[in-house]
Design a protein around this motif. Structure first.
Motif, short mmCIF file in Angstrom:
data_model
loop_
_atom_site.label_atom_id
_atom_site.label_comp_id
_atom_site.label_asym_id
_atom_site.label_seq_id
_atom_site.Cartn_x
_atom_site.Cartn_y
_atom_site.Cartn_z
N VAL A 6 46.47 24.71 35.84
CA VAL A 6 45.96 25.95 36.42
C VAL A 6 44.76 25.62 37.31
O VAL A 6 43.92 24.80 36.95
N THR A 7 44.70 26.26 38.48
CA THR A 7 43.56 26.13 39.38
C THR A 7 42.85 27.46 39.48
O THR A 7 43.46 28.47 39.84
N LEU A 8 41.56 27.48 39.13
CA LEU A 8 40.70 28.64 39.33
C LEU A 8 39.69 28.27 40.41
O LEU A 8 38.85 27.39 40.21
N LYS A 9 39.78 28.90 41.57
CA LYS A 9 38.80 28.66 42.61
C LYS A 9 37.50 29.38 42.24
O LYS A 9 37.41 30.02 41.19
N CYS A 10 36.48 29.31 43.07
CA CYS A 10 35.15 29.81 42.73
C CYS A 10 35.11 31.32 42.51
O CYS A 10 35.83 32.07 43.17
N GLY A 11 34.25 31.75 41.58
CA GLY A 11 33.96 33.17 41.39
C GLY A 11 35.02 33.95 40.64
O GLY A 11 35.23 35.12 40.94
N ILE A 12 35.67 33.34 39.66
CA ILE A 12 36.72 34.02 38.88
C ILE A 12 36.16 34.38 37.51
O ILE A 12 35.60 33.53 36.82
N TYR A 13 36.36 35.64 37.09
CA TYR A 13 35.93 36.12 35.78
C TYR A 13 37.17 36.59 35.03
O TYR A 13 37.85 37.52 35.47
N LEU A 14 37.44 35.93 33.91
CA LEU A 14 38.63 36.23 33.11
C LEU A 14 38.22 36.92 31.82
O LEU A 14 37.42 36.38 31.05
N TRP A 15 38.79 38.10 31.57
CA TRP A 15 38.42 38.92 30.43
C TRP A 15 39.46 38.78 29.33
O TRP A 15 40.61 38.41 29.57
N PHE A 69 47.88 29.40 40.41
CA PHE A 69 46.77 29.23 41.34
C PHE A 69 46.07 30.58 41.50
O PHE A 69 46.72 31.58 41.80
N VAL A 70 44.74 30.57 41.33
CA VAL A 70 43.93 31.78 41.49
C VAL A 70 42.90 31.51 42.58
O VAL A 70 42.01 30.68 42.42
N GLY A 71 43.03 32.22 43.71
CA GLY A 71 42.13 32.03 44.84
C GLY A 71 40.73 32.54 44.56
O GLY A 71 40.48 33.21 43.54
N PRO A 72 39.78 32.25 45.45
CA PRO A 72 38.39 32.63 45.22
C PRO A 72 38.21 34.14 45.08
O PRO A 72 38.85 34.92 45.79
N ASN A 73 37.37 34.51 44.14
CA ASN A 73 36.94 35.90 43.93
C ASN A 73 38.06 36.86 43.56
O ASN A 73 37.94 38.06 43.81
N VAL A 74 39.13 36.38 42.97
CA VAL A 74 40.16 37.28 42.44
C VAL A 74 39.55 38.05 41.27
O VAL A 74 38.79 37.49 40.47
N VAL A 75 39.87 39.35 41.18
CA VAL A 75 39.30 40.22 40.15
C VAL A 75 40.37 40.57 39.12
O VAL A 75 41.46 41.03 39.48
N PHE A 76 40.06 40.35 37.85
CA PHE A 76 40.91 40.75 36.73
C PHE A 76 40.21 41.88 35.99
O PHE A 76 38.98 41.84 35.83
N THR A 77 40.96 42.88 35.54
CA THR A 77 40.38 43.95 34.73
C THR A 77 41.15 44.02 33.42
O THR A 77 42.27 43.52 33.33
N ASN A 78 40.56 44.64 32.39
CA ASN A 78 41.30 44.80 31.14
C ASN A 78 41.14 46.18 30.51
O ASN A 78 41.59 46.42 29.40
N ASP A 79 40.53 47.11 31.21
CA ASP A 79 40.31 48.47 30.70
C ASP A 79 40.58 49.45 31.83
O ASP A 79 39.91 49.43 32.86
N LEU A 80 41.58 50.34 31.63
CA LEU A 80 41.92 51.31 32.67
C LEU A 80 40.96 52.49 32.73
O LEU A 80 40.94 53.23 33.71
N HIS A 81 40.16 52.69 31.68
CA HIS A 81 39.23 53.82 31.62
C HIS A 81 37.84 53.33 31.20
O HIS A 81 37.31 53.74 30.17
N PRO A 82 37.21 52.47 32.01
CA PRO A 82 35.93 51.90 31.60
C PRO A 82 34.79 52.92 31.61
O PRO A 82 34.68 53.72 32.54
N THR A 98 40.63 50.78 24.95
CA THR A 98 41.86 50.02 24.75
C THR A 98 41.93 48.95 25.84
O THR A 98 41.92 49.27 27.02
N LEU A 99 41.98 47.70 25.40
CA LEU A 99 42.10 46.60 26.35
C LEU A 99 43.57 46.29 26.57
O LEU A 99 44.35 46.21 25.63
N LEU A 100 43.95 46.16 27.82
CA LEU A 100 45.33 45.85 28.18
C LEU A 100 45.40 44.45 28.78
O LEU A 100 44.58 44.10 29.64
N PRO A 101 46.36 43.65 28.37
CA PRO A 101 46.42 42.27 28.85
C PRO A 101 46.94 42.17 30.28
O PRO A 101 47.65 43.05 30.76
#
Length: 194
Positions: free
Chosen positions: A62-71, A81-94, A102-105
């Protein structure tokens, strides 16, 4: 390539790595924070300023480029491959201080690539060898081998394992640009035709 430490993986001195579940050949660069409970496969490359919560799983290569936050709940299978600054979320109603959440994968399947600054909403799956274009906002599942981009991301074609666009062969069949491989449409995307 830096020298590996005694565990057969390299961690930059400025990183905070609180997990020991890291595969051989992996490189963790500067200012990375991996919490306890993160699983990292073999031969991964985790670039500067990345963060991963407990429960994150990274496959091999796996390649994580700069600025990746995995929840928590994020799984990246082998060869992602995950390019720079890709955004992952895990809550639809934060909401701040919400005790009933409820966290969703999010799952990114084998060989898929996520372009720079794309966003994946909680609960989505990106299929095998799919390609998500830069800046795309993924609001629903992406089929295997699909090319998606835009906001919201929409399918714009099909790609092969190398990311090259596939060409229509006949209804329900697609061929690689070199003509060497044929792919068949299925309910989950494409499969390589035997």
């Amino acid at each position: 390539m830096p020298e590996m430490n005694t565990a057969d993986y390299y961690v930059h001195p400025s990183s905070l790595v609180e997990t020991t579940d890291i595969g051989a050949g992996t490189t963790v660069w500067a200012f990375v924070h991996l919490l306890p409970g993160v699983q990292v496969g073999k031969n991964c490359n985790i670039c500067d300023h990345c963060f991963a919560e407990a429960g994150v799983v990274l496959g091999d290569n796996v390649t994580l480029k700069c600025g990746i936050y995995l929840w928590r709940g994020t799984t990246l299978e082998d060869d992602v491959f995950v390019g720079p600054n890709v955004v992952f979320t895990n809550d639809l109603h934060p909401r701040s201080k919400n005790k009933d959440f409820t966290l969703l994968p999010i799952v990114v399947r084998k060989g898929a690539s996520l372009g720079a600054n794309s966003t994946l909403l909680a609960g989505t799956t990106v299929g095998r060898y799919a390609l998500v274009g830069s800046g795309a906002v993924v609001t629903h599942d992406v089929p295997d081998y699909a090319l998606v981009y835009g906001n919201p991301a929409r399918q714009r074609g099909w790609v092969d394992e190398t990311g090259e666009k596939l060409l229509a062969a006949e209804p329900g069949l697609w061929r690689s640009a070199d003509g060497q491989r044929i792919y068949r449409e299925t309910s989950t995307g494409l499969t390589l035709d035997a």
